[in-house]
Design an enzyme around this catalytic site. Structure first.
Site, short mmCIF file in Angstrom:
data_model
loop_
_atom_site.label_atom_id
_atom_site.label_comp_id
_atom_site.label_asym_id
_atom_site.label_seq_id
_atom_site.Cartn_x
_atom_site.Cartn_y
_atom_site.Cartn_z
N ARG A 29 0.82 -1.21 0.00
CA ARG A 29 0.00 0.00 0.00
C ARG A 29 0.85 1.26 0.00
O ARG A 29 0.32 2.36 0.11
CB ARG A 29 -0.95 -0.01 1.21
CG ARG A 29 -2.07 -1.02 1.00
CD ARG A 29 -3.09 -1.04 2.11
NE ARG A 29 -4.17 -1.98 1.77
CZ ARG A 29 -5.01 -2.50 2.65
NH1 ARG A 29 -4.91 -2.17 3.93
NH2 ARG A 29 -5.95 -3.32 2.26
N GLU A 41 -0.73 -9.22 -5.35
CA GLU A 41 -2.00 -9.89 -5.57
C GLU A 41 -1.83 -11.38 -5.83
O GLU A 41 -2.62 -12.20 -5.38
CB GLU A 41 -2.77 -9.23 -6.72
CG GLU A 41 -3.31 -7.84 -6.39
CD GLU A 41 -4.27 -7.86 -5.20
OE1 GLU A 41 -4.83 -8.93 -4.88
OE2 GLU A 41 -4.43 -6.80 -4.56
N THR A 47 -3.87 -16.98 0.27
CA THR A 47 -2.80 -16.88 1.26
C THR A 47 -3.03 -15.65 2.13
O THR A 47 -3.37 -14.58 1.64
CB THR A 47 -1.43 -16.77 0.56
OG1 THR A 47 -1.34 -17.79 -0.42
CG2 THR A 47 -0.30 -16.92 1.55
N LEU A 84 5.76 -20.74 0.40
CA LEU A 84 4.53 -19.97 0.18
C LEU A 84 3.43 -20.84 -0.42
O LEU A 84 2.24 -20.59 -0.24
CB LEU A 84 4.83 -18.78 -0.73
CG LEU A 84 3.86 -17.61 -0.75
CD1 LEU A 84 3.54 -17.11 0.65
CD2 LEU A 84 4.41 -16.48 -1.61
N GLY A 85 3.83 -21.89 -1.15
CA GLY A 85 2.85 -22.80 -1.72
C GLY A 85 2.30 -22.38 -3.07
O GLY A 85 2.60 -21.28 -3.54
N TYR A 86 1.52 -23.25 -3.67
CA TYR A 86 0.97 -23.01 -5.01
C TYR A 86 2.06 -22.45 -5.93
O TYR A 86 1.96 -21.34 -6.42
CB TYR A 86 -0.21 -22.06 -4.95
CG TYR A 86 -1.49 -22.70 -4.43
CD1 TYR A 86 -1.73 -24.05 -4.58
CD2 TYR A 86 -2.48 -21.94 -3.84
CE1 TYR A 86 -2.91 -24.64 -4.13
CE2 TYR A 86 -3.67 -22.50 -3.38
CZ TYR A 86 -3.86 -23.86 -3.52
OH TYR A 86 -5.03 -24.41 -3.08
N TYR A 124 -10.13 -12.06 -10.97
CA TYR A 124 -9.89 -11.30 -9.74
C TYR A 124 -8.65 -10.43 -9.84
O TYR A 124 -8.69 -9.21 -9.60
CB TYR A 124 -9.77 -12.21 -8.51
CG TYR A 124 -9.14 -11.44 -7.38
CD1 TYR A 124 -9.89 -10.49 -6.68
CD2 TYR A 124 -7.78 -11.53 -7.10
CE1 TYR A 124 -9.31 -9.69 -5.72
CE2 TYR A 124 -7.20 -10.74 -6.14
CZ TYR A 124 -7.96 -9.82 -5.45
OH TYR A 124 -7.38 -9.01 -4.52
N ASP A 142 -13.16 -11.63 -4.81
CA ASP A 142 -12.48 -12.74 -4.16
C ASP A 142 -13.41 -13.32 -3.09
O ASP A 142 -14.59 -12.97 -3.01
CB ASP A 142 -11.15 -12.27 -3.57
CG ASP A 142 -11.38 -11.34 -2.39
OD1 ASP A 142 -12.50 -10.83 -2.23
OD2 ASP A 142 -10.44 -11.13 -1.61
N CYS A 196 -16.19 -8.42 8.66
CA CYS A 196 -17.19 -9.35 8.14
C CYS A 196 -16.55 -10.73 7.95
O CYS A 196 -16.51 -11.27 6.85
CB CYS A 196 -17.77 -8.82 6.83
SG CYS A 196 -19.31 -9.59 6.33
N CYS A 206 -19.29 -2.59 12.25
CA CYS A 206 -19.33 -2.54 10.79
C CYS A 206 -19.85 -1.20 10.28
O CYS A 206 -20.94 -0.76 10.67
CB CYS A 206 -20.18 -3.67 10.23
SG CYS A 206 -20.24 -3.65 8.42
N CYS A 212 -26.96 -3.61 5.56
CA CYS A 212 -26.74 -5.06 5.46
C CYS A 212 -28.02 -5.83 5.75
O CYS A 212 -28.51 -5.85 6.88
CB CYS A 212 -25.63 -5.48 6.43
SG CYS A 212 -25.23 -7.24 6.32
#
Length: 359
Positions: A29, A41, A47, A84-86, A124, A142, A196, A206, A212
């Site tokens: 950010r 992303e 993750t 980290l995987g995948y 996404y 997502d 949420c 919230c 909502c």
DNA sequence: AAGACGGGGGT
DNA sequence: ACCCCAGTCTT
């Protein structure tokens, strides 16, 4: 979906202002560089934020620009991704970045038709990069967004079904704040992460609870609806840390496709099929000198379980090892990308080795 | 539409 | 033990 202008306006305002006020301070950010947003992303796919942060910082330090990543050898790339995987995410990211370097002079496309063609960039990630880096009014749906909107709008479709995602994408396009697309999309995700949540949502905190439906109806935690079950397979392996008289260790590279593709592992044999005694002489051309038990554990993947028993073998080398296996020194192993189960076995070997030295 | 694809954290 | 996570690709 048909929202009244005032409702929409107030929802956008509440969500965007909450995000601007409450957003977490995360490394990605601090930039608008589309390449860095892209890296973040991809790492964030399936993750958690806390897991990604150190990987992201190391990765950007190692590969600060698209050119740096495009030129990286695969082994270095996988070493960065280790744990980290995948791992296909890493390969696809590099392939996508290479496309950008070659076809778009290193500038990430700023429109959906082009960006979604890049390897590893799905609906996404396309929307996330377009909205966060380029501030375009594009949907980025997502798991968080589906959970938040299923509650706000009382959407009871099964989110496990691929076609259901279209409903949420349309809802976002209908609701998104054209003045603050980045903050709107990130606000939905941040809300899903902080307020949420799947179980026990913090509705009293919230910012959009007055909009909502599920909150008003009283059972927000029962949404979203998700069917689907995972059937797990169990596999049983003997794993061998094989050391020769020159203090080298035998490792093999996994195939280029499938599970843990191109990562390295200690020799592994399925228990049920092979009597592991014969494995050595037959398959690796070595003679056993000593055998010591190391570590037994389960390693759970998303779709299967490895039941591991590991051993430390000292051997005498007769000739060349077979095809894909290579002798490495302890120092050389540090540069190899090893999946977590192999790291555990390697750590167990180091412990017993330290113990022997001490005694 | 369903399955493959990692690993960790929460309940 | 089961669910989820800032999903995508392959079949």
């Amino acid at each position: 979906m048909n929202f009244h202008y005032q409702y929409k306006k107030q929802f956008q305002e509440a969500l965007v202002q909450w995000f601007i006020r409450e957003k977490r301070d995360l490394p990605w950010r601090h930039t608008h560089d589309p390449y860095k947003i892209w890296v973040s992303e991809v790492m964030l796919q399936q993750t958690r934020v806390d897991t990604v942060i150190p990987y992201y910082n190391r990765f950007i330090e190692e590969f600060p620009t698209p050119e740096d990543l495009a030129q990286a050898p695969e082994e270095k790339l996988l070493k960065q991704w280790e744990g980290l995987g995948y791992y296909s995410r890493a390969r696809n990211l590099q392939a996508g970045v290479r496309e950008v370097v070659e076809k778009y002079s290193s500038t990430v496309p700023d429109n959906r038709p082009e960006i979604i063609k890049l390897k590893g960039v799905g609906p996404y990630t396309a929307g996330a990069i377009l909205s966060i880096a380029y501030n375009k009014a594009e949907h980025a749906v997502d798991g968080n967004v589906m959970r938040v909107l299923s509650r706000v709008l009382l959407i009871k479709e099964d989110i496990a079904l691929p076609k259901t995602k279209k409903i949420f994408e349309q809802a976002v396009m209908e609701l998104i704040d054209p003045a603050y697309p980045s903050e709107f999309n990130q606000g939905l995700m941040e809300l899903g992460a902080l307020i949420c949540t799947p179980t026990s949502p913090k509705c009293l905190l919230c910012p959009v609870r007055e909009f909502c439906t599920a909150f008003q109806e009283g059972r927000p935690e029962e949404l979203p609806i998700k069917t689907k079950k995972t059937k797990m397979k169990d596999l049983f392996y003997d794993v061998f840390v094989v050391q020769n008289e020159k203090k080298q260790f035998l490792l093999e590279k996994r195939p280029g496709k499938g599970l843990l593709a191109n990562m390295w592992q200690f020799p592994m044999v399925e228990k049920s099929t092979t009597p592991s005694e014969g494995f050595l002489a037959d398959s690796y051309n070595v003679d056993l000198v000593s055998r010591e038990r190391l570590l037994s554990f389960k390693h759970i993947f998303s779709h299967l379980t490895w039941n591991m028993e590991s051993y430390y073998l000292k051997v005498e080398q007769n000739g060349q090892p077979t095809e894909s296996s290579v002798w490495f020194t302890e120092e050389e192993i540090k540069a190899l990308p090893l999946p977590v189960p192999m790291q555990k076995i390697w750590a167990a070997w180091k412990e017993t080795e330290a113990k022997h030295k001490h005694a």
